[in-house]
Design a protein around this motif. Structure first.
Motif, PDB file in Angstrom:
ATOM      1  N   LYS A 160      14.454  13.572  -4.456  1.00  0.00           N
ATOM      2  CA  LYS A 160      14.074  12.297  -3.837  1.00  0.00           C
ATOM      3  C   LYS A 160      14.319  11.153  -4.819  1.00  0.00           C
ATOM      4  CE  LYS A 160      10.180  10.057  -1.588  1.00  0.00           C
ATOM      5  NZ  LYS A 160       8.780  10.118  -1.219  1.00  0.00           N
ATOM      6  N   TRP A 161      14.957  10.094  -4.329  1.00  0.00           N
ATOM      7  CA  TRP A 161      15.203   8.919  -5.165  1.00  0.00           C
ATOM      8  C   TRP A 161      13.969   8.030  -5.192  1.00  0.00           C
ATOM      9  CZ3 TRP A 161      19.061   8.219  -8.487  1.00  0.00           C
ATOM     10  CH2 TRP A 161      20.184   9.021  -8.346  1.00  0.00           C
ATOM     11  N   LEU A 162      13.587   7.607  -6.420  1.00  0.00           N
ATOM     12  CA  LEU A 162      12.392   6.783  -6.620  1.00  0.00           C
ATOM     13  C   LEU A 162      12.688   5.644  -7.584  1.00  0.00           C
ATOM     14  CD1 LEU A 162       9.884   9.731  -7.175  1.00  0.00           C
ATOM     15  CD2 LEU A 162      10.122   8.358  -5.088  1.00  0.00           C
ATOM     16  N   LEU A 163      11.995   4.544  -7.398  1.00  0.00           N
ATOM     17  CA  LEU A 163      12.074   3.411  -8.309  1.00  0.00           C
ATOM     18  C   LEU A 163      11.225   3.718  -9.538  1.00  0.00           C
ATOM     19  CD1 LEU A 163      12.741   0.391  -8.934  1.00  0.00           C
ATOM     20  CD2 LEU A 163      10.655  -0.172  -7.675  1.00  0.00           C
ATOM     21  N   THR A 164      11.818   3.612 -10.729  1.00  0.00           N
ATOM     22  CA  THR A 164      11.059   3.852 -11.949  1.00  0.00           C
ATOM     23  C   THR A 164      10.924   2.610 -12.825  1.00  0.00           C
ATOM     24  OG1 THR A 164      10.690   5.442 -13.734  1.00  0.00           O
ATOM     25  CG2 THR A 164      12.957   4.667 -13.425  1.00  0.00           C
ATOM     26  N   ALA A 165      11.784   1.595 -12.604  1.00  0.00           N
ATOM     27  CA  ALA A 165      11.674   0.345 -13.358  1.00  0.00           C
ATOM     28  C   ALA A 165      12.347  -0.769 -12.574  1.00  0.00           C
ATOM     29  CB  ALA A 165      12.316   0.468 -14.740  1.00  0.00           C
ATOM     30  N   GLY A 166      11.769  -1.961 -12.683  1.00  0.00           N
ATOM     31  CA  GLY A 166      12.340  -3.117 -12.017  1.00  0.00           C
ATOM     32  C   GLY A 166      12.159  -4.363 -12.856  1.00  0.00           C
ATOM     33  N   GLN A 167      13.060  -5.308 -12.679  1.00  0.00           N
ATOM     34  CA  GLN A 167      12.991  -6.584 -13.380  1.00  0.00           C
ATOM     35  C   GLN A 167      13.561  -7.639 -12.460  1.00  0.00           C
ATOM     36  OE1 GLN A 167      15.544  -8.711 -14.979  1.00  0.00           O
ATOM     37  NE2 GLN A 167      13.895  -9.994 -15.699  1.00  0.00           N
ATOM     38  N   ASN A 168      12.935  -8.800 -12.424  1.00  0.00           N
ATOM     39  CA  ASN A 168      13.280  -9.875 -11.500  1.00  0.00           C
ATOM     40  C   ASN A 168      13.647 -11.123 -12.300  1.00  0.00           C
ATOM     41  OD1 ASN A 168      13.493 -11.467  -9.246  1.00  0.00           O
ATOM     42  ND2 ASN A 168      11.322 -11.501  -8.786  1.00  0.00           N
ATOM     43  N   THR A 169      14.779 -11.733 -11.971  1.00  0.00           N
ATOM     44  CA  THR A 169      15.241 -12.933 -12.655  1.00  0.00           C
ATOM     45  C   THR A 169      15.573 -13.997 -11.622  1.00  0.00           C
ATOM     46  OG1 THR A 169      16.223 -11.609 -14.417  1.00  0.00           O
ATOM     47  CG2 THR A 169      17.030 -13.857 -14.191  1.00  0.00           C
ATOM     48  N   GLY A 187       2.827   1.432 -14.898  1.00  0.00           N
ATOM     49  CA  GLY A 187       2.084   2.402 -14.099  1.00  0.00           C
ATOM     50  C   GLY A 187       1.948   1.931 -12.666  1.00  0.00           C
ATOM     51  N   ARG A 188       2.035   2.890 -11.753  1.00  0.00           N
ATOM     52  CA  ARG A 188       2.037   2.552 -10.323  1.00  0.00           C
ATOM     53  C   ARG A 188       0.812   1.736  -9.908  1.00  0.00           C
ATOM     54  NH1 ARG A 188       2.248   7.622  -7.294  1.00  0.00           N
ATOM     55  NH2 ARG A 188       4.500   7.596  -7.551  1.00  0.00           N
ATOM     56  N   ALA A 189      -0.361   2.098 -10.376  1.00  0.00           N
ATOM     57  CA  ALA A 189      -1.580   1.389  -9.964  1.00  0.00           C
ATOM     58  C   ALA A 189      -1.505  -0.091 -10.347  1.00  0.00           C
ATOM     59  CB  ALA A 189      -2.815   2.046 -10.566  1.00  0.00           C
ATOM     60  N   ASP A 190      -1.070  -0.383 -11.582  1.00  0.00           N
ATOM     61  CA  ASP A 190      -0.991  -1.781 -12.019  1.00  0.00           C
ATOM     62  C   ASP A 190       0.150  -2.535 -11.346  1.00  0.00           C
ATOM     63  OD1 ASP A 190      -3.209  -1.474 -13.608  1.00  0.00           O
ATOM     64  OD2 ASP A 190      -2.099  -1.424 -15.508  1.00  0.00           O
ATOM     65  N   VAL A 191       1.292  -1.868 -11.155  1.00  0.00           N
ATOM     66  CA  VAL A 191       2.424  -2.519 -10.494  1.00  0.00           C
ATOM     67  C   VAL A 191       2.042  -2.877  -9.056  1.00  0.00           C
ATOM     68  CG1 VAL A 191       4.800  -2.202  -9.668  1.00  0.00           C
ATOM     69  CG2 VAL A 191       4.168  -1.468 -11.981  1.00  0.00           C
ATOM     70  N   GLN A 192       1.400  -1.951  -8.379  1.00  0.00           N
ATOM     71  CA  GLN A 192       0.982  -2.202  -7.000  1.00  0.00           C
ATOM     72  C   GLN A 192      -0.080  -3.297  -6.935  1.00  0.00           C
ATOM     73  OE1 GLN A 192      -0.157   1.294  -4.812  1.00  0.00           O
ATOM     74  NE2 GLN A 192      -1.173   0.121  -3.226  1.00  0.00           N
ATOM     75  N   SER A 208       0.802  -1.226   0.000  1.00  0.00           N
ATOM     76  CA  SER A 208       0.000   0.000   0.000  1.00  0.00           C
ATOM     77  C   SER A 208       0.833   1.273   0.000  1.00  0.00           C
ATOM     78  CB  SER A 208      -0.951   0.004   1.200  1.00  0.00           C
ATOM     79  OG  SER A 208      -0.217  -0.083   2.404  1.00  0.00           O
ATOM     80  N   ASP A 209       2.115   1.186   0.350  1.00  0.00           N
ATOM     81  CA  ASP A 209       2.934   2.401   0.383  1.00  0.00           C
ATOM     82  C   ASP A 209       3.856   2.550  -0.830  1.00  0.00           C
ATOM     83  OD1 ASP A 209       4.745   0.402   0.984  1.00  0.00           O
ATOM     84  OD2 ASP A 209       5.705   1.499   2.613  1.00  0.00           O
ATOM     85  N   MET A 210       3.565   1.859  -1.920  1.00  0.00           N
ATOM     86  CA  MET A 210       4.413   1.954  -3.109  1.00  0.00           C
ATOM     87  C   MET A 210       4.538   3.385  -3.630  1.00  0.00           C
ATOM     88  SD  MET A 210       4.042  -1.182  -5.752  1.00  0.00           S
ATOM     89  CE  MET A 210       5.483  -2.196  -5.924  1.00  0.00           C
ATOM     90  N   ALA A 211       3.528   4.205  -3.433  1.00  0.00           N
ATOM     91  CA  ALA A 211       3.583   5.585  -3.911  1.00  0.00           C
ATOM     92  C   ALA A 211       4.702   6.377  -3.240  1.00  0.00           C
ATOM     93  CB  ALA A 211       2.247   6.279  -3.687  1.00  0.00           C
ATOM     94  N   VAL A 212       5.145   5.927  -2.085  1.00  0.00           N
ATOM     95  CA  VAL A 212       6.208   6.619  -1.358  1.00  0.00           C
ATOM     96  C   VAL A 212       7.551   6.470  -2.071  1.00  0.00           C
ATOM     97  CG1 VAL A 212       7.530   6.608   0.812  1.00  0.00           C
ATOM     98  CG2 VAL A 212       5.043   6.349   0.861  1.00  0.00           C
ATOM     99  N   TYR A 213       7.758   5.348  -2.756  1.00  0.00           N
ATOM    100  CA  TYR A 213       9.083   5.079  -3.318  1.00  0.00           C
ATOM    101  C   TYR A 213       9.099   4.771  -4.816  1.00  0.00           C
ATOM    102  CZ  TYR A 213       7.894   0.115  -2.617  1.00  0.00           C
ATOM    103  OH  TYR A 213       7.281  -1.107  -2.640  1.00  0.00           O
ATOM    104  N   THR A 214       7.980   4.971  -5.519  1.00  0.00           N
ATOM    105  CA  THR A 214       7.952   4.729  -6.968  1.00  0.00           C
ATOM    106  C   THR A 214       7.499   5.973  -7.717  1.00  0.00           C
ATOM    107  OG1 THR A 214       5.663   3.924  -6.932  1.00  0.00           O
ATOM    108  CG2 THR A 214       7.408   2.270  -6.691  1.00  0.00           C
ATOM    109  N   THR A 215       7.891   6.044  -8.989  1.00  0.00           N
ATOM    110  CA  THR A 215       7.391   7.099  -9.865  1.00  0.00           C
ATOM    111  C   THR A 215       5.990   6.704 -10.331  1.00  0.00           C
ATOM    112  OG1 THR A 215       8.329   6.076 -11.856  1.00  0.00           O
ATOM    113  CG2 THR A 215       9.708   7.711 -10.706  1.00  0.00           C
ATOM    114  N   PRO A 216       5.166   7.654 -10.736  1.00  0.00           N
ATOM    115  CA  PRO A 216       3.825   7.308 -11.226  1.00  0.00           C
ATOM    116  C   PRO A 216       3.861   6.374 -12.437  1.00  0.00           C
ATOM    117  CG  PRO A 216       3.947   9.658 -10.771  1.00  0.00           C
ATOM    118  CD  PRO A 216       5.356   9.115 -10.643  1.00  0.00           C
TER     119      PRO A 216
END
Length: 170
Positions: free
Chosen positions: A145-154, A68-73, A46-54
């Motif tokens: 402020k530093w924010l996460l804008t993209a992520g990938q998991n392997t 997009g933040r809504a779909d990622v969350q 629920s707090d993804m908006a604190v550390y991610t870009t829209p």
């Protein structure tokens, strides 16, 4: 000739300046990573908006691409409410590399417990996990402020890692 040498020296010096990250920025980035991994640990996003870009985007371990933040969350929360219920996530080594003064790449290892796709139910043949994942995160600095804008998991394949051509002694 003096101008050319001076120009090259300044160019090389500027390039080095961008490659080195101030300690305060690295600490801020590591704090964002801690916030994100806390969500993985407590299974609450629920707090993804604190550390991610829209416009954050995420590619998961099976190639689903959320934008997009809504779909990622939403995607993270739904998956952690189903197949990752009760699954442990333990963050490991983190590296931070500056690309520019406002962009950094983070690599993070994470130990992931066993899970059962697609719905979290153990059917005897659908066990995954009990392995290491390697996350690649792109961080941007917006308004200080530093924010996460993209992520990938392997998922790190232990079998493949044993044959890594770079790790093999020459």
């Amino acid at each position: 000739m003096k101008t050319l040498v001076l120009s090259l020296a300044l160019l090389l010096g500027a390039n080095r300046a961008f490659a080195q990250m101030p300690a305060a920025d690295e600490a801020a980035i590591r704090k964002v990573v801690q916030q994100m991994t806390a969500n993985y640990t407590d299974h609450k996003f629920s707090d993804m908006a604190v550390y991610t870009t829209p416009d954050v985007s995420w590619v998961n371990i099976v190639g689903m691409w959320w934008r997009g933040r809504a779909d990622v969350q939403l995607a993270h929360q739904r998956i952690f409410d189903s197949i990752f219920t009760g699954v442990s996530f333990k963050p490991g080594d983190v590296t931070v590399r500056s690309i520019t003064p406002d962009v950094a790449v983070v690599n993070l290892y994470c130990a992931v417990g066993a899970y059962y796709p697609p719905d979290g139910v153990n059917r005897g043949t659908n066990k995954m996990g009990d392995d290491q994942d390697l996350l690649t995160l792109v961080m941007v600095k917006k308004k200080g402020k530093w924010l996460l804008t993209a992520g990938q998991n392997t998922v790190v394949s232990a079998t493949a890692a044993a044959n890594d051509p770079v790790a093999v002694k020459r």
